[in-house]
Design a protein around this motif. Structure first.
Motif, short mmCIF file in Angstrom:
data_model
loop_
_atom_site.label_atom_id
_atom_site.label_comp_id
_atom_site.label_asym_id
_atom_site.label_seq_id
_atom_site.Cartn_x
_atom_site.Cartn_y
_atom_site.Cartn_z
N PHE A 9 -11.41 -1.56 17.73
CA PHE A 9 -12.23 -2.62 17.13
C PHE A 9 -13.70 -2.23 17.17
CE2 PHE A 9 -8.55 -5.09 18.82
CZ PHE A 9 -8.01 -5.44 17.59
N LEU A 10 -14.13 -1.69 18.31
CA LEU A 10 -15.52 -1.27 18.44
C LEU A 10 -15.85 -0.15 17.46
CD1 LEU A 10 -18.27 -1.38 19.81
CD2 LEU A 10 -17.37 0.13 21.59
N TYR A 11 -14.98 0.86 17.38
CA TYR A 11 -15.21 1.96 16.45
C TYR A 11 -15.28 1.45 15.01
CZ TYR A 11 -15.02 5.94 19.60
OH TYR A 11 -15.30 6.86 20.57
N GLN A 12 -14.44 0.50 14.68
CA GLN A 12 -14.44 -0.05 13.32
C GLN A 12 -15.78 -0.74 13.03
OE1 GLN A 12 -11.22 -2.75 12.58
NE2 GLN A 12 -11.80 -3.08 10.46
N SER A 27 -20.49 -8.82 13.01
CA SER A 27 -19.11 -8.42 13.28
C SER A 27 -18.86 -8.28 14.77
CB SER A 27 -18.78 -7.09 12.60
OG SER A 27 -18.79 -7.23 11.21
N PHE A 28 -19.83 -7.70 15.46
CA PHE A 28 -19.73 -7.53 16.90
C PHE A 28 -19.62 -8.89 17.59
CE2 PHE A 28 -21.88 -7.36 21.02
CZ PHE A 28 -21.15 -6.37 21.67
N GLN A 29 -20.50 -9.82 17.21
CA GLN A 29 -20.50 -11.14 17.85
C GLN A 29 -19.23 -11.93 17.56
OE1 GLN A 29 -24.18 -12.83 16.48
NE2 GLN A 29 -25.41 -11.45 17.76
N THR A 43 -19.96 0.10 27.51
CA THR A 43 -19.04 1.08 26.92
C THR A 43 -19.73 1.88 25.83
OG1 THR A 43 -17.13 -0.32 27.42
CG2 THR A 43 -16.84 1.35 25.71
N MET A 44 -20.51 1.19 24.98
CA MET A 44 -21.25 1.90 23.93
C MET A 44 -22.20 2.92 24.55
SD MET A 44 -22.05 -0.81 20.88
CE MET A 44 -22.71 -2.11 21.89
N GLN A 57 -23.06 5.85 14.01
CA GLN A 57 -22.46 5.03 15.06
C GLN A 57 -23.48 4.74 16.17
OE1 GLN A 57 -19.22 7.73 15.78
NE2 GLN A 57 -17.75 6.40 14.71
N LYS A 58 -24.31 5.73 16.49
CA LYS A 58 -25.36 5.50 17.49
C LYS A 58 -26.34 4.44 17.01
CE LYS A 58 -25.68 10.12 19.54
NZ LYS A 58 -26.60 11.26 19.72
N LEU A 59 -26.78 4.56 15.76
CA LEU A 59 -27.74 3.60 15.22
C LEU A 59 -27.16 2.19 15.24
CD1 LEU A 59 -29.08 5.65 12.16
CD2 LEU A 59 -30.20 5.32 14.37
#
Length: 173
Positions: A9-12, A27-29, A43-44, A57-59
Motif C-alpha cells: 500500500f505504501l509503495y503504491q 492517499s496516505f491519510q 518505515t519511509m 518515491q523519495k520526493l
C-alpha cells in the motif's frame, strides 16, 4: 514497525509520479489512521536511508513527512531525518525539496511529482542553509524530544543457529 503486508500500500501511494503532492498526502491519510502514520513515516525513513526508493518515491515520502506535521510548525519529529538526508544528498531536485521542507516554503503541492522533477532538474545550485545552526535551533525548540537519529530503534533480526543461546550479545527470545 510497519507490518510487511502494509508495504505494498505504501509503495503504491509513493510510486505514482503523475499524482500531485497533495494527492499523495491525501492517499496516505486515507490509507493510514493517525496513530499508524508515525510508524509508516519511520518505515519511509528506513526505505530512504537504505537507498531502496527512487527519486520520485523519495520526493513523495518527504512530502508526506512534511504534510503529516505542517500544522505544528517547528515540532516535526522528522526534522533530524530531513537534515540527515540533506547532508547526504547530491541530487539538486531532492535538495530543493528538502530545503523547502526545512524553510516551510513548499508552494508546489498542486504540482505532480514529475512536473516538480522536470522543473528543477536543471538547477545549478541549491542554497543550503547552515544545517548545523538549523539543527541547533530545532533541538532547542524541542528539547523534550530526542533528535539524534542514533536514539531511534531499528529492528534487527538475529540468527542464533550458530551462536550460543546464552550469549550476552543477543537479546532473549
Amino acid at each position: 514497525m510497519l507490518l510487511q503486508g502494509y508495504l505494498p500500500f505504501l509503495y503504491q501511494i509513493i510510486s505514482d509520479e503523475s499524482k500531485t503532492f497533495d494527492e499523495v498526502a491525501s492517499s496516505f491519510q486515507k490509507t493510514y489512521n493517525k496513530p499508524a502514520q508515525f510508524k509508516v513515516g519511520a518505515t519511509m525513513w528506513f526505505l530512504i536511508k537504505d537507498n531502496i526508493l527512487n527519486l520520485s518515491q523519495k520526493l513523495a515520502s518527504y512530502y508526506i513527512l512534511y504534510d503529516m506535521n505542517r500544522i505544528e510548525k517547528g515540532s516535526n519529529p522528522f526534522i533530524p531525518i530531513i537534515v540527515e538526508s540533506l547532508k547526504a544528498s547530491t541530487n539538486k531536485v531532492e535538495q530543493k525539496l528538502l530545503v523547502d521542507f526545512l524553510n516551510d516554503k513548499i508552494t508546489y503541492q498542486n504540482k505532480t511529482i514529475s512536473e516538480f522533477k522536470e522543473e528543477n532538474e536543471k538547477i545549478d545550485k541549491v542554497d543550503i542553509p547552515d544545517i548545523d545552526e538549523y539543527l541547533a535551533k530545532y533541538k532547542k525548540m524541542n528539547e523534550k524530544f530526542s533528535t539524534e537519529i542514533t536514539d531511534w530503534i531499528r529492528p534487527v533480526i538475529y540468527d542464533r543457529k550458530d551462536k550460543d543461546k546464552n550469549s550476552d550479545n543477543l537479546p532473549p527470545f
